[in-house]
Design a protein around this motif. Structure first.
Motif, mmCIF file in Angstrom:
data_model
loop_
_atom_site.group_PDB
_atom_site.id
_atom_site.type_symbol
_atom_site.label_atom_id
_atom_site.label_comp_id
_atom_site.label_asym_id
_atom_site.label_seq_id
_atom_site.Cartn_x
_atom_site.Cartn_y
_atom_site.Cartn_z
ATOM 1 N N GLN A 1 16.164 -91.441 -14.401
ATOM 2 C CA GLN A 1 17.573 -91.078 -14.271
ATOM 3 C C GLN A 1 17.759 -89.559 -14.275
ATOM 4 O OE1 GLN A 1 19.608 -93.137 -17.419
ATOM 5 N NE2 GLN A 1 19.437 -95.156 -16.447
ATOM 6 N N ARG A 2 16.878 -88.856 -14.941
ATOM 7 C CA ARG A 2 16.961 -87.387 -14.959
ATOM 8 C C ARG A 2 16.356 -86.764 -13.725
ATOM 9 N NH1 ARG A 2 15.417 -88.506 -20.389
ATOM 10 N NH2 ARG A 2 13.236 -87.973 -19.906
ATOM 11 N N GLY A 3 15.515 -87.484 -13.020
ATOM 12 C CA GLY A 3 14.914 -86.952 -11.815
ATOM 13 C C GLY A 3 13.594 -87.643 -11.511
ATOM 14 N N GLU A 4 13.204 -87.591 -10.246
ATOM 15 C CA GLU A 4 11.975 -88.275 -9.838
ATOM 16 C C GLU A 4 10.744 -87.643 -10.492
ATOM 17 O OE1 GLU A 4 9.486 -89.445 -5.757
ATOM 18 O OE2 GLU A 4 11.370 -88.320 -5.638
ATOM 19 N N ALA A 5 10.719 -86.314 -10.579
ATOM 20 C CA ALA A 5 9.557 -85.648 -11.169
ATOM 21 C C ALA A 5 9.369 -86.054 -12.632
ATOM 22 C CB ALA A 5 9.701 -84.134 -11.052
ATOM 23 N N GLU A 6 10.479 -86.119 -13.370
ATOM 24 C CA GLU A 6 10.384 -86.520 -14.772
ATOM 25 C C GLU A 6 9.993 -87.996 -14.905
ATOM 26 O OE1 GLU A 6 13.277 -85.340 -17.599
ATOM 27 O OE2 GLU A 6 13.975 -83.645 -16.396
ATOM 28 N N GLY A 7 10.469 -88.812 -13.979
ATOM 29 C CA GLY A 7 10.093 -90.222 -14.010
ATOM 30 C C GLY A 7 8.607 -90.423 -13.767
ATOM 31 N N LEU A 8 8.062 -89.700 -12.789
ATOM 32 C CA LEU A 8 6.632 -89.812 -12.519
ATOM 33 C C LEU A 8 5.808 -89.285 -13.690
ATOM 34 C CD1 LEU A 8 6.509 -88.731 -8.761
ATOM 35 C CD2 LEU A 8 6.430 -91.051 -9.700
ATOM 36 N N ALA A 9 6.279 -88.209 -14.306
ATOM 37 C CA ALA A 9 5.568 -87.676 -15.470
ATOM 38 C C ALA A 9 5.569 -88.678 -16.624
ATOM 39 C CB ALA A 9 6.196 -86.353 -15.906
ATOM 40 N N ALA A 10 6.698 -89.358 -16.824
ATOM 41 C CA ALA A 10 6.759 -90.374 -17.877
ATOM 42 C C ALA A 10 5.834 -91.543 -17.567
ATOM 43 C CB ALA A 10 8.200 -90.863 -18.035
ATOM 44 N N LEU A 11 5.771 -91.928 -16.298
ATOM 45 C CA LEU A 11 4.883 -93.025 -15.909
ATOM 46 C C LEU A 11 3.419 -92.619 -16.097
ATOM 47 C CD1 LEU A 11 4.919 -95.872 -14.850
ATOM 48 C CD2 LEU A 11 5.045 -94.982 -12.518
ATOM 49 N N ARG A 12 3.107 -91.379 -15.807
ATOM 50 C CA ARG A 12 1.737 -90.894 -16.051
ATOM 51 C C ARG A 12 1.381 -90.993 -17.528
ATOM 52 N NH1 ARG A 12 3.022 -86.715 -12.451
ATOM 53 N NH2 ARG A 12 3.386 -85.276 -14.171
ATOM 54 N N LEU B 1 -11.124 -105.741 -2.384
ATOM 55 C CA LEU B 1 -11.290 -104.310 -2.096
ATOM 56 C C LEU B 1 -9.952 -103.644 -1.770
ATOM 57 C CD1 LEU B 1 -13.273 -101.944 -1.702
ATOM 58 C CD2 LEU B 1 -13.471 -102.650 0.706
ATOM 59 N N LYS B 2 -9.083 -104.332 -1.012
ATOM 60 C CA LYS B 2 -7.789 -103.745 -0.666
ATOM 61 C C LYS B 2 -6.937 -103.502 -1.909
ATOM 62 C CE LYS B 2 -7.397 -105.588 4.036
ATOM 63 N NZ LYS B 2 -6.579 -106.422 4.971
ATOM 64 N N GLN B 3 -7.063 -104.356 -2.902
ATOM 65 C CA GLN B 3 -6.312 -104.149 -4.137
ATOM 66 C C GLN B 3 -6.749 -102.860 -4.841
ATOM 67 O OE1 GLN B 3 -7.106 -108.389 -5.608
ATOM 68 N NE2 GLN B 3 -5.075 -107.959 -6.451
ATOM 69 N N ALA B 4 -8.038 -102.571 -4.820
ATOM 70 C CA ALA B 4 -8.526 -101.328 -5.426
ATOM 71 C C ALA B 4 -7.993 -100.113 -4.693
ATOM 72 C CB ALA B 4 -10.052 -101.326 -5.443
ATOM 73 N N HIS B 5 -7.908 -100.198 -3.369
ATOM 74 C CA HIS B 5 -7.347 -99.087 -2.596
ATOM 75 C C HIS B 5 -5.867 -98.890 -2.919
ATOM 76 C CE1 HIS B 5 -10.486 -97.622 0.125
ATOM 77 N NE2 HIS B 5 -10.964 -98.859 0.159
ATOM 78 N N VAL B 6 -5.110 -99.989 -3.028
ATOM 79 C CA VAL B 6 -3.693 -99.875 -3.377
ATOM 80 C C VAL B 6 -3.532 -99.295 -4.783
ATOM 81 C CG1 VAL B 6 -1.583 -101.177 -3.800
ATOM 82 C CG2 VAL B 6 -2.986 -101.700 -1.809
ATOM 83 N N LEU B 7 -4.373 -99.711 -5.718
ATOM 84 C CA LEU B 7 -4.306 -99.167 -7.073
ATOM 85 C C LEU B 7 -4.574 -97.669 -7.071
ATOM 86 C CD1 LEU B 7 -4.065 -99.471 -10.109
ATOM 87 C CD2 LEU B 7 -6.449 -100.222 -10.178
ATOM 88 N N LEU B 8 -5.549 -97.232 -6.284
ATOM 89 C CA LEU B 8 -5.829 -95.800 -6.205
ATOM 90 C C LEU B 8 -4.664 -95.060 -5.539
ATOM 91 C CD1 LEU B 8 -7.811 -93.551 -6.769
ATOM 92 C CD2 LEU B 8 -8.936 -94.054 -4.595
ATOM 93 N N ASP B 9 -4.066 -95.652 -4.504
ATOM 94 C CA ASP B 9 -2.887 -95.042 -3.879
ATOM 95 C C ASP B 9 -1.744 -94.925 -4.879
ATOM 96 O OD1 ASP B 9 -4.175 -94.816 -1.454
ATOM 97 O OD2 ASP B 9 -3.405 -96.717 -0.665
ATOM 98 N N LEU B 10 -1.600 -95.932 -5.706
ATOM 99 C CA LEU B 10 -0.541 -95.907 -6.710
ATOM 100 C C LEU B 10 -0.783 -94.795 -7.725
ATOM 101 C CD1 LEU B 10 2.025 -97.414 -7.525
ATOM 102 C CD2 LEU B 10 0.618 -98.924 -8.924
ATOM 103 N N MET B 11 -2.030 -94.583 -8.112
ATOM 104 C CA MET B 11 -2.351 -93.509 -9.048
ATOM 105 C C MET B 11 -2.123 -92.143 -8.422
ATOM 106 S SD MET B 11 -5.788 -95.152 -10.754
ATOM 107 C CE MET B 11 -5.993 -93.832 -11.944
#
Length: 314
Positions: A100-111, A152-162
């Motif tokens: 809600q405060r911003g996308e950058a802060e949301g991604l940092a919280a998810l990290r 294997l495709k699931q591992a690629h998606v997981l890495l893309d998500l990270m």
């Protein structure tokens, strides 16, 4: 009528994991849609299912229904009271407030909430010595998840998500790295400022060693006009040197008196005068005036030496 073989999971249209396998995200959604649905699920005030998430995000309900399973496994969602519905956990609400405060802060919280998950620890350990290829990270994720080749495709998606979250950064084309750099997980982490301070300390020690080696010759040229010429008292070598009360003790006699004339004798070597300890009883060989002069000279030498080495004298 055929009976189901014992030990075979029921066919429900969804791939079942073996007991030792770990869950990875579905390959049917790109990382950007995963994050969009995940943020909507974490922001929910009431239990939500695939239909509610589809209405909020515009992603098809079929694909929205694939996101909560992985979010549930990573601790961001909990099951609702109705079937196939979910509510945000405390971690999920924390992430929702950050978005809600911003996308950058949301991604940092998810990290911050995903850093302790198995896939994050896996990548951090693989990148401990520097950037690696995408294929190497995918292989590491597959091995950690104990996944069969068809996942294997699931591992690629997981890495893309990270990568989308920022846990993994692209350093050069084809190479990826943990977002905090080399972690060296087998050693305790240390702060960059501490490491810089240690480097400066090592350099200062090396400089002091160099100055110590250079100091006798440097002080010899100054001593010939100061202590060596009688303008100030010399440091006594010990009680074995005879001298009267009114006299300043002479330096130790070295074999071969020609050294004094050539400038290599002990009276030209400051260390040979300062290294032997001076006892309190030795000061009785000096007058009160000479003791004050000795103190003044030693204070001056200490201040000058400290200034040359970049230290402050208090």
């Amino acid at each position: 009528m055929s009976t189901q073989q014992a030990g075979t999971p029921p066919a429900t249209g969804r791939t079942r994991l073996k007991p030792d396998e770990r869950l990875m995200p579905s390959p049917k959604l790109p990382a950007s849609q995963y994050l969009l649905v995940l943020a909507a699920a974490c922001s929910a005030l009431d239990p939500v299912g695939a239909a509610e998430l589809a209405a909020r995000t515009g992603v098809s309900a079929k694909n929205c229904g694939l996101v909560p399973v992985f979010a549930l496994a990573s601790g961001l969602l909990v099951k609702g009271h109705r079937r196939a519905t979910y509510l945000p956990s405390e971690k999920g609400r924390y992430i929702a407030r950050a978005f809600q405060r911003g996308e950058a802060e949301g991604l940092a919280a998810l990290r911050s909430k995903w850093k302790g998950q198995w896939f994050a620890r896996c990548v951090r350990d693989r990148c401990r010595y520097g950037p690696v290829s995408r294929e190497a990270l995918v292989a590491k994720l597959m091995a950690a998840a104990r996944a069969e080749p068809e996942r294997l495709k699931q591992a690629h998606v997981l890495l893309d998500l990270m990568v989308a979250v920022g846990l993994v950064v692209v350093t050069t084309p084809g190479e990826l790295h943990w977002f905090e750099g080399a972690s060296y997980t087998d050693a305790p982490p240390q702060d960059h400022g501490t490491g810089a301070a240690q480097d400066e300390t090592r350099q200062a020690v090396g400089q002091q060693e160099h100055d110590r080696n250079e100091e006798p010759a440097h002080e010899a040229s100054r001593g010939t006009g100061g202590f060596g010429q009688g303008t100030g008292p010399s440091r006594p070598d010990g009680p074995d040197q005879p001298a009267t009360e009114a006299e300043v003790p002479r330096p130790r006699a070295e074999p071969g008196g020609h050294h004094a004339a050539t400038g290599t004798g002990p009276e030209h070597d400051l260390l040979s005068l300062l290294l032997p300890p001076v006892l309190l009883a030795d000061l009785t060989r000096l007058s009160a005036t000479e003791v004050l002069e000795l103190h003044s000279h030693l204070t001056a030498v200490t201040a000058l030496t400290a200034k040359l080495r970049g230290h402050q004298v208090t």
